[in-house]
Design an enzyme around this catalytic site. Structure first.
Site, PDB file in Angstrom:
ATOM      1  N   TYR B 101       0.860  -1.198   0.016  1.00  0.00           N
ATOM      2  CA  TYR B 101      -0.008   0.001   0.205  1.00  0.00           C
ATOM      3  C   TYR B 101       0.882   1.291  -0.014  1.00  0.00           C
ATOM      4  CZ  TYR B 101      -4.421  -2.496   0.819  1.00  0.00           C
ATOM      5  OH  TYR B 101      -5.493  -3.181   0.575  1.00  0.00           O
ATOM      6  N   GLU B 195       4.694 -28.573  15.014  1.00  0.00           N
ATOM      7  CA  GLU B 195       4.022 -27.989  13.920  1.00  0.00           C
ATOM      8  C   GLU B 195       2.580 -27.167  14.487  1.00  0.00           C
ATOM      9  OE1 GLU B 195       2.847 -31.201  11.514  1.00  0.00           O
ATOM     10  OE2 GLU B 195       1.344 -29.987  10.352  1.00  0.00           O
ATOM     11  N   ASP B 247       3.046 -33.932  12.101  1.00  0.00           N
ATOM     12  CA  ASP B 247       2.224 -35.073  11.768  1.00  0.00           C
ATOM     13  C   ASP B 247       3.016 -36.134  10.496  1.00  0.00           C
ATOM     14  OD1 ASP B 247       0.387 -34.140  13.285  1.00  0.00           O
ATOM     15  OD2 ASP B 247      -0.940 -33.302  11.779  1.00  0.00           O
TER      16      ASP B 247
END
Lengths: 366, 366
Positions: B101, B195, B247
């Site tokens: 911006y 994680e 995982d």
């Protein structure tokens, strides 16, 4: 608060025990074991204009063990109750996902799992919140962890004394469960909650909390239950007004709506999460004109327009002239504008001008 | 570190000034102003077996101002350079979105915007990292903020002394930019990075960092640059081994892969983010057998299998017997298993048994 929290634990344990006792009594009395569960379907969700909260109506259903249509949910509810009891006994917490795995197992001599999907254990926990009149957090089941806070507050938590004004550039990481936190010193006039961590870093670097004597808090996107409870506790226990700063788009407004009135899916817990006096600080359609941000408009997609139309019709916005005018202006703009667009006016424009002037001039919506 | 950081600021300013001076000299010498920019396309990304990092090759291109095919990117690069210079001068930071911006505007007497999408300013910043040999963080442009940390570490940051072992249930909220942090005391033998924030809360509640004398750190999903830099700094400056806990699915392995070797999209910055000695702690396919977790398998979708096949072929895994065996076992399992599934073995099984035994027996992959 410490005492208050201990009382809550005792209350949770007592209610869980009563639930178990009731079922044992049913069995001993040769009755079909049953649970009374308030109905959480949309048909039983109402907006209460007096409390200004989205809450559950009075309808409840009876869930029987000896009923093929009921037994699965019945067993799931009893299972999560047993898990909650276990957690309270050892004074530990589990996440929703962990509870799912904790109760998932195959019933011996069958090929039926107690739960197959997390959705099932989640719903059972929500039912248990209602049956025991204890929040998930009181039952030691945690939701997501996200968000940061800074400001002149000293808390006591897990034996540590933490001063939120002395935590460098990172701030305090808000836990998923804030029930046990004791506020030792709260020296602030209000709270600014913002949707995005990047804005939080902007305000923190600019020392907004120091300059305006406030707290700054954020998560990312929809506020977590931990963040909502923290805001509510500071609002109720320490009378701090809550200002909400979100992007000017239907999703930003929805975040504000949930913070303030609660949500349909968590209607049963609005009392413990919602802040009916939360103030909407920005962005507003009027800001877009005043600060010449039109060139930063991002055109609405169809899904945004649909969402905006939904908002317009919400009972809690429907009869508010100010909000209807706000939505009309949004529709005319045909696009959204992000808070970050304020940086086009200056690196610290949001901190040095936008926020202080809005608060000084009392330019917020309610 | 304080001095080191000041040196970095001076270096960044100097390199930005040199860039400007070079362009002014081009103009004064009536040459077509040009920038030499290393090519960041896949064709110029290589895995260096010596450093064990995904890095850029030697190919570079010259970008000219008077060239209709180059001028847009040329101007964007100069614009972000000017913004970085401004940020360093006033000692403030902006997020990527804010930089977008900040530089977005219409060139007078045209209808051309300097940037139309954030993708453009992002790419310009990445180019600037290469041109100036300074990381985005050194140029005071911040990425996302996410994640928490706890353990026996005392840091100094923005004038505050923060003790990571005394922050209650929340921990320290990791900022997006960790360049200026000074480590005052580091009393830990290793770091466990996970994680998910829910696992972090599990380990924190179980006091794993105290019991094993380590640090625990998490973000959510893919690690942020701030988290990666923090891990790398502690690993390099304080020789702490880094253990990764994800995982057992292709996405978890990918998170590990990026932490360790870097990523293709950020290949130009691997040196400043990657940890080629990071150890993979779990979950492994062998855990699934050992801890009887097969019943918690979640069947792979096609997209998971595709991702797994991609991993298998990565140059940095291709010639590693251990990893190829690992992937083969994953394919045989035909599904993924989440860390949270360990809670089926006991509320604190992961903290009291799984992690300490793995580390004691040195059961990790590399």
């Amino acid at each position: 608060m410490k005492k208050k929290h201990k009382k809550k634990i005792i209350e949770a344990k007592k209610n869980l025990k009563n639930l178990g006792k009731k079922l044992v009594d049913d069995i001993k009395g040769r009755r079909n074991p049953s649970l009374i569960v308030p109905i959480r379907a949309l048909s039983n969700v109402v907006f209460d204009p007096k409390t200004r909260l989205i809450t559950l109506g009075n309808r409840a259903s009876k869930r029987y063990f000896f009923n093929v249509a009921h037994v699965r949910k019945f067993v799931q509810t009893v299972e999560v109750a047993a898990t909650a009891k276990e957690l309270l006994d050892v004074n530990k917490h589990l996440s929703l996902r962990e509870v799912f795995y904790r109760i998932k197992r195959t019933i011996p001599h069958t090929n039926i799992n107690i739960v197959d999907e997390q959705k099932e254990s989640n719903k059972a926990i929500e039912d248990l919140e209602l049956i025991t009149d204890c929040s998930r957090e009181q039952l030691h089941v945690n939701a997501n962890k996200m968000g940061s806070v800074a400001g002149n507050v000293v808390i006591k938590d897990k034996g540590d004394t933490v001063n939120w004004s002395k935590l460098g550039s990172g701030g305090w990481s808000i836990p998923s469960n804030v029930e046990e936190i004791e506020f030792k010193k709260v020296d602030a006039d209000f709270i600014i909650y913002m949707e995005k961590a990047a804005e939080w870093e902007r305000l923190h670097e600019d020392k907004v909390w120091k300059k305006l004597n406030c707290l700054i808090m954020s998560s990312q996107g929809q506020a977590t239950r931990g963040v909502r409870r923290m805001l509510q506790r500071l609002h109720i226990e320490h009378k701090l007004p809550v200002y909400v700063l979100v992007d000017l788009d239907p999703w930003g407004i929805y975040i504000y709506s949930v913070l303030r009135f609660g949500s349909i899916s968590l209607a049963h817990i609005s009392e413990r999460l919602a802040i009916p006096d939360a103030r909407f600080l920005g962005l507003t359609p009027y800001d877009i004109e005043e600060f010449d941000l039109k060139r930063h408009l991002i055109k609405f997609k169809d899904v945004d327009i649909k969402r905006l139309n939904d908002l317009t019709k919400y009972e809690w916005f429907k009869n508010k002239k100010e909000w209807q005018e706000f939505f009309k202006k949004m529709k005319e703009l045909k696009g959204k504008v992000e808070l970050a667009a304020l940086s086009s006016k200056g690196i610290s424009f949001i901190s040095d001008t936008y926020i202080p002037e809005k608060i000084k001039k009392k330019e917020w919506l309610k």
